[in-house]
Structures are given as structure tokens and as C-alpha cells.
Design an enzyme around this catalytic site. Sequence first.
Site, short mmCIF file in Angstrom:
data_model
loop_
_atom_site.label_atom_id
_atom_site.label_comp_id
_atom_site.label_asym_id
_atom_site.label_seq_id
_atom_site.Cartn_x
_atom_site.Cartn_y
_atom_site.Cartn_z
N HIS A 187 0.84 -1.20 0.00
CA HIS A 187 0.00 0.00 0.00
C HIS A 187 0.87 1.25 0.00
CE1 HIS A 187 -4.01 -1.62 0.44
NE2 HIS A 187 -3.63 -2.40 1.43
N ARG B 254 -0.63 2.17 -11.44
CA ARG B 254 0.39 1.54 -10.62
C ARG B 254 1.74 2.19 -10.88
NH1 ARG B 254 -3.63 -0.02 -8.81
NH2 ARG B 254 -4.38 -2.16 -8.49
N CYS C 123 0.20 1.61 -5.60
CA CYS C 123 -0.87 2.32 -6.29
C CYS C 123 -0.49 3.77 -6.59
CB CYS C 123 -2.15 2.30 -5.45
SG CYS C 123 -2.90 0.67 -5.30
#
Length: 229
Positions: free
Chosen positions: A128, A206, A197
Site C-alpha cells: 500500500h 500503478r 498504487c
Amino acid sequence: MRVIIRTVSELCITLGTLIVLFVVYVLFWTGVRADAAMSDQIDQLHRQWSRGSVRPTDGPGERTVSATRPEPYRHGEAFAIMYIPRFGFTWNKPVLEGTGRDVLAKGLAHYRGTAKLGGTGNFAVAGHRRTYGDPLEDFPELRPGDPVVLTDGTTWFTYRIDKGPYKTVPTDVEVIDPVPRKSGYTRPGRYLTLTTCDPEWGHSHRLIVWAHLDSTQPVEAGEPKALRR
């Protein structure tokens, strides 16, 4: 009319309160839980590695203590620790097997089916950028030449970034191929791919970096040069 206005006002206040609570949960509470989970995963790995194992030597009746041999990766379990000096010398995160939401909430996630740590092929890892501890918040700061260091308790693996951050779409699964076409690599090797991300609070794209295995050394030799301040 007054009743209607009062009812609508109360609904708006309730909705606003729920939105605030959700934002607090996403921005704060998931981070608290993720930080605790990642610290726990790292502590578990250190305890596991420190136990070691006992095996017989060539001499009859003699026994020596050796480091625990890494076991096959199991879904949802940590098997390595990653260090990225570009993010600060105190930055370290556990790497777990699988890329499910439950796994990403506890650290970095290894794409199943890609190479194992240090192995021939593409060792691909996701994390993340925001929420759940923001492990890869500073991903855009990575540059070619930066080291990415990992250990499995027996060996230090130092990778060097060759390309990125490269922006692409989530459907571009070729980025984790054994020889990623857009990486510039043209032959099989020992590679690392990191993904996260983009934009910072979204997931429409991405960001990717590719690295090659630069060196290895046993943990008994001490920390690799890339981690020395």
C-alpha cells in the site's frame, strides 16, 4: 415543514458524523493496526530465526547448531524483512506470501507464482502507498541505483534498482513477468519488482520499479554495506 427540515438536518448531521468516523478509521485506525501487525510479524520472524536448529555433523555423536533453513512460503505468513535506505535507515517491513487484502494489511505482499527471494526469475512484491500504515508512501522518491535489501534469516540479498518509478495501469500484468518486457531486461536473471498504487489516494494506476540482484552474503557476516550508516 419544520418537521421535514429538522429530519433532513438530523440525517445530514448523522451522515456527516459517519463520514468523519470513516475517514478517521481509514487514515488513523488502519494505520495503528497495520503498524502493530507489521511489528508483530517482524518480531515473530526474529524469534523464529533466533531459535535455530540442531543437526548432526560428520563425526559420530557430534551435534552443532545451525540457522533454521527457510521453509516453503505459506499464504499469509511472513518469510522475509525488506529494508529500503532511501526511505530512512529505520524503515523495514515484513514480506508475506500472497496479495490478498488481509495480507496487505500486515505488510508487503509477495505475488504468488513469481520467483522466490534471490531465485532466478522475478521476485515481485506489492504494498500500500496510503492507508494500512502507508508502507510505500515515499515510493516516487526511489531512483535507479538505490539498494533494496532483504533477509530471510540466513542470507542478506541486496538488489539495485535499474528502472522506475514507471507508471502503468493495473491490467499491465507483464510488469511481473520473469523477464519484464518494459524493464529493459532482455534475458533471464534474478530480478525484483516493487509495485504500489497511484495516485497517492487512488488506485487507477500503478507505480513500478525493477531491480537486479547485486550481491548476497550470509547473515553471520553482518549487515551489508547498503545498510551501514
